[in-house]
Design an enzyme around this catalytic site. Structure first.
Site, mmCIF file in Angstrom:
data_model
loop_
_atom_site.group_PDB
_atom_site.id
_atom_site.type_symbol
_atom_site.label_atom_id
_atom_site.label_comp_id
_atom_site.label_asym_id
_atom_site.label_seq_id
_atom_site.Cartn_x
_atom_site.Cartn_y
_atom_site.Cartn_z
ATOM 1 N N VAL A 7 64.668 31.800 -37.154
ATOM 2 C CA VAL A 7 63.920 32.693 -36.387
ATOM 3 C C VAL A 7 63.152 31.694 -35.296
ATOM 4 C CG1 VAL A 7 61.656 34.194 -36.056
ATOM 5 C CG2 VAL A 7 62.958 34.324 -37.658
ATOM 6 N N ASP A 27 73.562 23.890 -32.217
ATOM 7 C CA ASP A 27 73.615 22.869 -33.374
ATOM 8 C C ASP A 27 74.480 21.454 -32.445
ATOM 9 O OD1 ASP A 27 71.285 23.202 -34.362
ATOM 10 O OD2 ASP A 27 71.964 23.510 -36.193
ATOM 11 N N GLN A 39 67.197 24.830 -15.102
ATOM 12 C CA GLN A 39 67.178 25.949 -15.152
ATOM 13 C C GLN A 39 67.647 26.466 -13.648
ATOM 14 O OE1 GLN A 39 67.967 28.991 -17.013
ATOM 15 N NE2 GLN A 39 68.054 30.824 -15.312
ATOM 16 N N HIS A 138 81.256 28.128 -11.994
ATOM 17 C CA HIS A 138 80.155 27.817 -13.445
ATOM 18 C C HIS A 138 80.589 27.909 -14.737
ATOM 19 C CE1 HIS A 138 78.032 30.776 -12.751
ATOM 20 N NE2 HIS A 138 77.403 30.106 -14.039
#
Length: 485
Positions: A7, A27, A39, A138
């Site tokens: 979480v 990871d 962003q 992209h």
């Protein structure tokens, strides 16, 4: 012992629970790279709060993709949505932006089209990159990076452990295709000729990147996240859409529909898109800073060396041809150029230093001509601007930058709601479209606008006054509206 879900606490969605396989993906170095890609590209130089990255946005999209898929699964058991389907949708949401380059859309939309591709003699494989650069998107890079990530981190065994399939099954009781194909298709936003899911599950392709209506969880997250970090209020509520979403058959296809009463909420969504473009994404300073960064990247391109697979070296632009090299390409290249001792990068450094010193090119104003615009026109207009006034203070075409800016509701000049199907409370299995007249007389009649912005590279008072005079005179000669400043 079963693997535990994790979480995380997200400022937009609260406590987000992530599947163990999603954690394995997060990871990896290829996903962690997104921590270092803004962003909103150059908007951080305008909005101090716009410091968020593709990393947290991608986790948010994975969360919302799972929420919508699970909501449909629980409400409509007859859709036969499996746990595999839900996990694949979540993975696609998580990985849909893996292919973004430095400063997000700045790299693929501004830099790559302008990059100075330098072919190599007698090296046809390398020279194929020129064609690849012309078609660069992209989304395609995200698929390539996804495949590279799976291979590089040995994720195939991990995926199989969670019952994902890599080949089309021969079991007639399982009509679904292989899950890797399905994930790739959702990242690209459209099905291939050999879809990973059959027609009856075609609605799953509308969750992450919806090419039919433009209503998808990617937008749900970045509208909410960008508005939060920009400090801009928004009235669209994506949670209501998820709550009222259901799947309906439309002729031979299955689409995600929503309640008829949600039409106003959807108009708010598209209006939010327009407002974010007008106030942030295409803000006059945001755009020129991104243009300057791209200009610096072009000048630095052939002098940047990035080590790729098998030790081969790539430039800032040609790194798109090797995912090992592309993994190393992030926003850090800005500082790498700025702080480099190399004299070969001096021209690029001077441009970036102007950004740091807040001496960026100045906007002279904008006008809204009623005509279709092309790049050829834009190049010609820079020369016309320089010649607009005989005594023009020594300005040349190179001193002007003409930007053509288009803002719309997501479907160019069309009303986006025209593509959406709705259902009523009394007849939820009968989809229908809603006309503008049924919604409100106060809806916009135009859903797209194009404007011309002009910038001057010289920022001393004499040059700026002369440039503004040129711009105003040029607009008068063209019969266009007087520019607004």
């Amino acid at each position: 012992m079963a693997e535990q879900y994790k979480v995380i606490n997200d400022p937009i969605h609260g406590h987000v629970e992530l599947h163990p396989l999603l954690i394995k993906i997060i990871d990896t170095p290829q996903f962690q790279r997104l921590r270092h890609i803004k962003q909103l590209g150059g908007a951080y130089h305008v909005y101090p709060g716009a410091s968020h990255n593709r990393f947290e946005h991608s986790i948010g999209v994975a969360h919302l993709a799972g929420e919508l898929a699970k909501a449909l699964k629980e409400k409509e058991e007859e859709l036969n949505i499996t746990d595999r389907d839900v996990l694949c949708v979540q993975i696609a949401g998580l990985c849909h932006d893996l292919g973004h380059g430095p400063f997000s859309h700045l790299y693929d939309a501004i830099f790559i089209p302008r990059a100075n591709f330098i072919p190599r003699d007698n090296d046809p494989e390398y020279n194929k990159l020129e064609d690849k650069m012309k078609k660069w998107k992209h989304e395609k890079a995200s698929v390539e990076m996804f495949d590279h990530m799976v291979k590089k981190n040995n994720l195939e065994d991990e995926m199989k452990k969670h019952h994902l399939k890599f080949e089309k099954p021969v079991d007639e009781n399982d009509p679904d295709g292989d899950d890797m194909t399905f994930i790739r298709e959702m990242i690209k936003g459209k099905k291939t000729k050999t879809p990973g899911r059959g027609v009856k599950k075609s609605f799953l392709y509308e969750i992450v990147a919806n090419k039919e209506t433009g209503i998808d969880v990617d937008k749900f997250d970045y509208f909410a996240r960008d508005s939060y970090h920009l400090g801009i209020q928004t009235n669209f509520d994506h949670r209501r859409f998820i709550h009222f979403a259901r799947v309906c058959q439309v002729e031979e296809n299955w689409h995600i529909c929503t309640r008829d009463k949600e039409v106003d909420n959807l108009y708010e969504m598209f209006h939010t898109r327009y407002c974010l473009h007008r106030r942030a994404y295409k803000h006059k300073v945001t755009k020129i800073i991104e243009t300057m960064i791209a200009e610096a990247f072009v000048k630095a391109d052939e002098h940047i060396q990035i080590k790729g697979s098998e030790g081969e070296m790539f430039s800032l632009s040609t790194a798109i041809g090797d995912m090992e090299a592309y993994t190393k390409l992030t926003d850090h290249v800005f500082q790498d150029i700025l702080n480099s001792p190399s004299e070969e990068l001096d021209d690029a450094k001077q441009i970036l230093k102007r950004i740091i010193d807040r001496k960026h090119y100045r906007c002279l104003g904008q006008t809204r001509p009623n005509l279709s615009l092309t790049k050829t026109m834009r190049d010609r207009w820079q020369q016309e601007l320089a010649e607009a006034v005989p005594n023009n203070g020594g300005l040349t075409a190179e001193d002007f930058i003409v930007e053509v800016v288009t803002m719309d509701y997501g479907m160019k000049e069309n009303d986006p709601i025209e593509n959406m199907y709705f259902y009523s409370r009394g007849n939820p299995n009968h989809p229908f479209k809603i006309s503008r007249d049924q919604v409100s007389k106060l809806l916009p009649t135009c859903f797209s606008e194009t404007l011309i912005r002009v910038y001057c590279k010289k920022i001393d008072e004499i040059s700026l006054n002369a440039a503004k005079e040129n711009f105003q005179q040029w607009c008068t000669m063209k019969g266009w509206p007087i520019p607004q400043y």
